[in-house]
Design a protein around this motif. Structure first.
Motif, mmCIF file in Angstrom:
data_model
loop_
_atom_site.group_PDB
_atom_site.id
_atom_site.type_symbol
_atom_site.label_atom_id
_atom_site.label_comp_id
_atom_site.label_asym_id
_atom_site.label_seq_id
_atom_site.Cartn_x
_atom_site.Cartn_y
_atom_site.Cartn_z
ATOM 1 N N ASN A 66 3.116 24.590 43.850
ATOM 2 C CA ASN A 66 4.362 25.330 43.586
ATOM 3 C C ASN A 66 5.373 25.012 44.676
ATOM 4 O O ASN A 66 5.765 25.881 45.460
ATOM 5 N N LYS A 67 5.766 23.752 44.742
ATOM 6 C CA LYS A 67 6.698 23.309 45.773
ATOM 7 C C LYS A 67 8.013 24.103 45.697
ATOM 8 O O LYS A 67 8.645 24.196 44.641
ATOM 9 N N GLY A 68 8.399 24.694 46.832
ATOM 10 C CA GLY A 68 9.669 25.398 46.906
ATOM 11 C C GLY A 68 9.678 26.761 46.242
ATOM 12 O O GLY A 68 10.721 27.413 46.173
ATOM 13 N N ASN A 69 8.547 27.233 45.753
ATOM 14 C CA ASN A 69 8.476 28.523 45.074
ATOM 15 C C ASN A 69 8.033 29.581 46.091
ATOM 16 O O ASN A 69 6.851 29.746 46.377
ATOM 17 N N ALA A 70 9.015 30.299 46.634
ATOM 18 C CA ALA A 70 8.724 31.290 47.669
ATOM 19 C C ALA A 70 7.882 32.444 47.127
ATOM 20 O O ALA A 70 7.036 32.994 47.827
ATOM 21 N N LYS A 71 8.112 32.798 45.866
ATOM 22 C CA LYS A 71 7.373 33.898 45.263
ATOM 23 C C LYS A 71 5.887 33.548 45.140
ATOM 24 O O LYS A 71 5.022 34.370 45.440
ATOM 25 N N ALA A 72 5.609 32.309 44.711
ATOM 26 C CA ALA A 72 4.222 31.872 44.594
ATOM 27 C C ALA A 72 3.556 31.791 45.971
ATOM 28 O O ALA A 72 2.385 32.128 46.132
ATOM 29 N N GLU A 73 4.330 31.372 46.987
ATOM 30 C CA GLU A 73 3.781 31.279 48.337
ATOM 31 C C GLU A 73 3.397 32.661 48.857
ATOM 32 O O GLU A 73 2.344 32.847 49.467
ATOM 33 N N GLU A 74 4.272 33.658 48.607
ATOM 34 C CA GLU A 74 3.985 35.017 49.038
ATOM 35 C C GLU A 74 2.778 35.584 48.284
ATOM 36 O O GLU A 74 1.928 36.273 48.856
ATOM 37 N N ARG A 75 2.708 35.252 46.993
ATOM 38 C CA ARG A 75 1.579 35.696 46.187
ATOM 39 C C ARG A 75 0.274 35.072 46.700
ATOM 40 O O ARG A 75 -0.763 35.732 46.754
ATOM 41 N N PHE A 76 0.328 33.812 47.101
ATOM 42 C CA PHE A 76 -0.849 33.117 47.634
ATOM 43 C C PHE A 76 -1.329 33.810 48.914
ATOM 44 O O PHE A 76 -2.531 33.963 49.136
ATOM 45 N N LYS A 77 -0.399 34.252 49.762
ATOM 46 C CA LYS A 77 -0.771 34.951 50.989
ATOM 47 C C LYS A 77 -1.461 36.275 50.675
ATOM 48 O O LYS A 77 -2.438 36.659 51.317
ATOM 49 N N GLU A 78 -0.927 36.989 49.654
ATOM 50 C CA GLU A 78 -1.531 38.260 49.270
ATOM 51 C C GLU A 78 -2.952 38.056 48.743
ATOM 52 O O GLU A 78 -3.864 38.825 49.054
ATOM 53 N N ILE A 79 -3.118 37.000 47.948
ATOM 54 C CA ILE A 79 -4.438 36.699 47.389
ATOM 55 C C ILE A 79 -5.423 36.360 48.501
ATOM 56 O O ILE A 79 -6.568 36.830 48.513
ATOM 57 N N SER A 80 -4.990 35.541 49.457
ATOM 58 C CA SER A 80 -5.854 35.160 50.574
ATOM 59 C C SER A 80 -6.228 36.377 51.409
ATOM 60 O O SER A 80 -7.366 36.515 51.871
ATOM 61 N N GLU A 81 -5.253 37.255 51.623
ATOM 62 C CA GLU A 81 -5.490 38.466 52.395
ATOM 63 C C GLU A 81 -6.519 39.351 51.707
ATOM 64 O O GLU A 81 -7.437 39.885 52.338
ATOM 65 N N ALA A 82 -6.385 39.499 50.385
ATOM 66 C CA ALA A 82 -7.322 40.328 49.620
ATOM 67 C C ALA A 82 -8.723 39.731 49.636
ATOM 68 O O ALA A 82 -9.719 40.440 49.811
ATOM 69 N N ALA A 122 -7.710 36.698 68.007
ATOM 70 C CA ALA A 122 -6.787 36.578 66.882
ATOM 71 C C ALA A 122 -5.772 35.475 67.137
ATOM 72 O O ALA A 122 -5.331 35.252 68.258
ATOM 73 N N ARG A 123 -5.423 34.796 66.061
ATOM 74 C CA ARG A 123 -4.390 33.760 66.121
ATOM 75 C C ARG A 123 -3.426 34.017 64.966
ATOM 76 O O ARG A 123 -3.802 33.975 63.815
ATOM 77 N N GLY A 124 -2.181 34.324 65.286
ATOM 78 C CA GLY A 124 -1.202 34.627 64.258
ATOM 79 C C GLY A 124 -0.925 33.429 63.375
ATOM 80 O O GLY A 124 -0.831 32.296 63.834
ATOM 81 N N SER A 125 -0.824 33.669 62.045
ATOM 82 C CA SER A 125 -0.541 32.582 61.101
ATOM 83 C C SER A 125 0.906 32.578 60.654
ATOM 84 O O SER A 125 1.331 31.684 59.942
ATOM 85 N N GLY A 126 1.650 33.613 61.018
ATOM 86 C CA GLY A 126 3.050 33.688 60.607
ATOM 87 C C GLY A 126 3.228 34.145 59.175
ATOM 88 O O GLY A 126 4.317 34.157 58.652
ATOM 89 N N GLY A 127 2.161 34.520 58.504
ATOM 90 C CA GLY A 127 2.261 34.906 57.102
ATOM 91 C C GLY A 127 1.943 36.357 56.861
ATOM 92 O O GLY A 127 1.604 36.736 55.755
#
Length: 393
Positions: free
Chosen positions: A42-58, A199-204
């Motif tokens: 999802n190149k350039g898709n900020a919404k998908a990137e944010e969704r990916f972070k939420e999924i990884s977090e969960a 801990a190492r911050g990922s910025g996400g």
């Protein structure tokens, strides 16, 4: 991820699974959603990137049985984000500071009891926090993986074999009982507070962890380093194991044996053993995927007139193949179920290639017969079509 976010976020909803979902269902849901929302897809898709972070977090929480248990307990205690007063508490709204709660105790308006260190203990493991008092516990540490090699005969690779493997690995030092301290009294590492991780911050919006650089992930530091292991708590050891190599392995294949590596520390699981297999060649048989191969010589008359030919098999009785009349040199026939063992327990086939054998010496009677055959077929030119095609090209 803040403590408040941890309590309020519904990770089950993020992954789209019920609260009683199995580990397999959680893993399947995460992989599906991660593929759909991965930044590379999802190149350039900020919404998908944010969704990916939420999924990884969960998945980071629900995919770990210990973290999931702590998360479920926290959600049950706080009512999916809001505090539930106990039977003796006030009936109205309840204001409090989560920071106070994790600091050691919280009292509400009209409340009479504190939570003590219990909640801090529950969440301390999740966020890699630890206390600084004498009750701090270091984390278990998984043993190292071990790589080794083994050479099998062709038959052993096809049928499977149990082989002895002598392995060298790191194990707890016997001199200091794995503590790293010659007196057996190591102290908790002040950098990671005994967790072995920093801990190492990922910025996400969430953090990753790395092994602590000061204690090398052990969570402990030696006041008086052991002379044998130099404070590492580990020492080289060797052992011999009987390892079962499954049937059907191929040359160069790498096999993983779970829990057969170096032992863990402080109750941690053992590492894995990786065995790279080398297979010696066979003087008769070859291999192509799950099939075995063999080249069988036949006489001119067997190829021309047809007949039955006995063919050897690997470790079993020979099989008989029927050659149709006019079988050409190099034709491959198939003996089903006489090949290598597959993963499901079935066998591949034996591929038999016919090779017409030309005699070097002929007796007078055999020569006369072939001379007569040559005269009988003098009008046939097997190369006529070859020259005709060459002219037309």
């Amino acid at each position: 991820m803040s403590t408040k976010d941890f309590i309020e976020k519904d990770f089950y909803k993020v992954l789209g699974v019920p609260k009683d979902a199995t580990e397999a269902e959680i893993k399947k849901a995460y992989r599906k959603l991660a593929r759909e929302n991965h930044p590379d897809a999802n190149k350039g898709n900020a919404k998908a990137e944010e969704r990916f972070k939420e999924i990884s977090e969960a998945n980071d929480v629900l995919g770990d049985p210990k973290k999931r248990k702590e998360y479920d307990e926290a959600r049950a205690l706080f009512g999916n984000g809001g505090f539930r007063p106990g039977p003796g508490g006030a009936g109205g709204s309840f204001n409090f500071d989560l920071g106070d709660l994790f600091g050691g105790g919280a009292q509400g308006q009209g409340g009479s009891g504190g939570f003590g260190g219990g909640i801090g203990d529950v969440f301390g493991g999740l966020f890699n926090r630890g206390g600084t008092g004498p009750g701090t516990r270091t984390q278990p540490r998984r043993g190292q993986d071990i790589d080794t090699e083994v050479t099998l005969s062709f038959t052993e690779a096809i049928e499977g074999a149990t082989v002895p493997l002598r392995m060298s690995s790191q194990s707890p030092c016997k001199a200091c009982a794995g503590t790293g301290d010659k007196n057996g009294t190591p102290r908790v590492c002040p950098t990671c507070v005994g967790t072995g991780q920093v801990a190492r911050g990922s910025g996400g919006g969430f953090s990753l962890t790395d092994p602590c650089p000061d204690c090398k992930g052990r969570g402990l530091m030696a006041e008086h380093p052991c002379l044998e292991c130099k404070g590492s708590g580990r020492a080289k050891s060797s052992r011999t194991m009987q390892v079962r190599i499954p049937a059907g392995v191929s040359d160069g294949q790498r096999i993983r044996l779970r829990g057969k590596g170096a032992p863990g520390e402080r109750g941690g699981p053992a590492g894995d053993l990786y065995v790279t297999v080398h297979v010696d060649a066979h003087p008769v048989f070859g291999r192509k995927d799950d099939n075995l191969t063999v080249t069988v010589p036949v006489t001119f008359t067997e190829a021309a007139l047809g007949g039955e030919v006995r063919v050897p098999t690997l470790g079993g009785p020979p099989v008989t193949l029927k050659l149709p009349p006019g079988t050409p040199n190099g034709r491959t026939m198939r003996a089903r179920g006489k090949g290598a063992v597959r993963k499901d327990g079935t066998r591949g086939d034996l591929l038999v290639t016919v090779e017409v054998s030309v005699p070097k010496d002929l007796t007078g009677k055999a020569r006369d017969a072939l001379e007569a055959y040559r005269e009988a077929t003098a009008d046939e030119d097997p190369r006529a079509e070859l020259f005709q095609a060459a002219k037309g090209a």
